[in-house]
Design a protein around this motif. Structure first.
Motif, mmCIF file in Angstrom:
data_model
loop_
_atom_site.group_PDB
_atom_site.id
_atom_site.type_symbol
_atom_site.label_atom_id
_atom_site.label_comp_id
_atom_site.label_asym_id
_atom_site.label_seq_id
_atom_site.Cartn_x
_atom_site.Cartn_y
_atom_site.Cartn_z
ATOM 1 N N ARG A 1 -4.231 2.776 -3.083
ATOM 2 C CA ARG A 1 -5.401 1.949 -2.894
ATOM 3 C C ARG A 1 -6.496 2.636 -2.554
ATOM 4 N N ALA B 1 4.413 6.128 -5.339
ATOM 5 C CA ALA B 1 3.923 5.266 -6.481
ATOM 6 C C ALA B 1 4.646 6.016 -7.923
ATOM 7 N N TRP C 1 -1.954 -2.720 -7.435
ATOM 8 C CA TRP C 1 -2.168 -1.858 -6.343
ATOM 9 C C TRP C 1 -3.716 -1.323 -6.560
ATOM 10 N N ASP D 1 0.772 -1.368 0.054
ATOM 11 C CA ASP D 1 0.079 0.030 -0.096
ATOM 12 C C ASP D 1 0.681 1.459 -0.032
ATOM 13 N N ARG E 1 2.741 -5.339 -8.879
ATOM 14 C CA ARG E 1 1.875 -4.246 -8.240
ATOM 15 C C ARG E 1 0.565 -4.602 -7.951
#
Length: 404
Positions: free
Chosen positions: A154, A111, A200, A105, A198
């Motif tokens: 997220r 990111a 995500w 997360d 990933r």
């Protein structure tokens, strides 16, 4: 070396003529850390998809600002030089560690950093990396300004992205094209965030469509209003006071040429006896017919007394070896016609081309004849142009109908 400036600020290159149909780019110079010499880099982004001159100019200026911001923030196009293998190895280790530590997360800003590092490892064109950095710098500005810098990937939703783009659009006064470019990049990010290792986000949560929360804006080209009789009569009376502007507008009316085409027109491409003007383009050329009225107008210029390389309507509106400046006639029209008559900004010198088309169609000239003059290469584009311009021109409702 530490006292030397590492880069030179970005500037706009507008092609050879400045026409929006040419290929523009933004360029900057950066000192090569190995040779210590400056090397030039170009940034295109979506610039050359824009054909409207005003929109293209605004987009280019924004691109210059974004590029300069990234350079001040420390961006260097040499950060991932192919010749520096140890640097690449370090970058790979950093990404692996970053994704290992934040795999579950990461914050959105983290990111972004991982995304940029991964893209640099692909040895992408420096222009592409600069573009990515430009977009992300705006997104980060939004996050910090609105105090949302702690948001995690997220927690991203389509609604959040829409709110962000709306805020940025209002803040930077984006046109629809710029908005759509940033939305398209949001889709690129969401797609990358959704892929292994990933995962995500879910890619399906960020669909860009008319039926979804994220949708492109409709970019409408600027309209140049045609001059109806009421307006035309008053404009013509005023233009008598500015002969070079009157000549220019008459030339547009009779030739239906675009302002950038007129600016580039040289004497060698005008054949008054043969009754045609050749418009030379980079990829293709076309000819337009010279009617009696246009021939008489051209005869007043005494073109045979000037070198063949001279511009037909050059500097200060005269036949000359130097082009007239790009906004010369637009400024004259704005200051001496539009402002005194309190006309809306929809009226421009280019509107005389549309006026000519309306007049010819009203007079019964065929679509084929008019299309040959306007330069449309296919029926579909001409029909759309005609529909936008005159729509329901031929209708009985324009004549006698029913009494009251």
């Amino acid at each position: 070396m530490s006292l030397r400036k590492s880069y030179r600020r970005a500037k706009i290159y507008r092609g050879r003529t400045g026409s929006p149909t040419e290929k523009w780019h933004v360029w900057y110079s950066y000192r090569n850390p190995i040779t210590l010499k400056f090397e030039r880099f170009k940034v295109y982004e979506e610039l050359n998809y824009i054909k409207d001159h005003k929109e293209k100019e605004e987009y280019a200026k924004d691109l210059v600002t974004d590029t300069n911001v990234m350079l001040r923030m420390g961006y260097t196009p040499f950060a991932v030089d192919k010749r520096t293998e140890t640097l690449i190895d370090d970058e790979k280790i950093a990404i692996v560690e970053a994704e290992k530590n934040k795999a579950d997360d990461p914050q959105l800003i983290e990111a972004f950093e991982i995304f940029l590092k991964a893209k640099r490892l692909l040895n992408l064109d420096s222009d592409t990396i600069t573009t990515y950095c430009s977009y992300i710098s705006k997104f980060e500005n939004y996050l910090f300004t609105t105090r949302r810098a702690d948001i995690h990937v997220r927690d991203l939703t389509a609604g959040f992205l829409k709110d962000m783009l709306t805020w940025l659009s209002d803040h930077h006064k984006w046109n629809p094209t710029t908005y759509n470019n940033h939305l398209r990049f949001c889709g690129t990010l969401a797609n990358w965030f959704s892929r292994k290792p990933r995962q995500w986000v879910k890619k399906d949560d960020f669909v860009i469509s008319k039926d979804e929360e994220l949708e492109f804006k409709t970019a409408k080209p600027m309209k140049h209003q045609y001059f109806g009789a009421t307006v035309a009569d008053r404009v013509k009376k005023e233009m008598i006071k500015i002969p070079q502007l009157e000549f220019y507008c008459k030339f547009i009316y009779y030739s239906c040429m675009r302002p950038d085409e007129i600016r580039e027109l040289v004497i060698e491409n005008v054949d008054i006896k043969g009754r045609y003007i050749k418009i030379v383009g980079k990829t293709k050329s076309r000819t337009i017919p010279i009617c009696d009225e246009l021939a008489a107008l051209l005869e007043t210029l005494n073109l045979d007394q000037h070198p063949l390389s001279s511009f037909v309507i050059g500097k200060d509106g005269q036949t000359a070896r130097i082009r007239h400046s790009e906004g010369y006639f637009a400024r004259l029209f704005r200051e001496y016609i539009r402002k005194p008559l309190e006309l809306s900004e929809n009226f421009t010198p280019y509107g005389w081309k549309h006026t000519r088309v309306v007049d010819l169609l009203n007079a019964g000239y065929s679509d084929a004849e008019v299309k040959n003059l306007t330069g449309h290469t296919d029926t579909e584009s001409y029909d759309k142009y005609k529909r936008d311009l005159v729509n329901y021109m031929h209708t009985r409702l324009r004549g006698q109908t029913l009494g009251f």
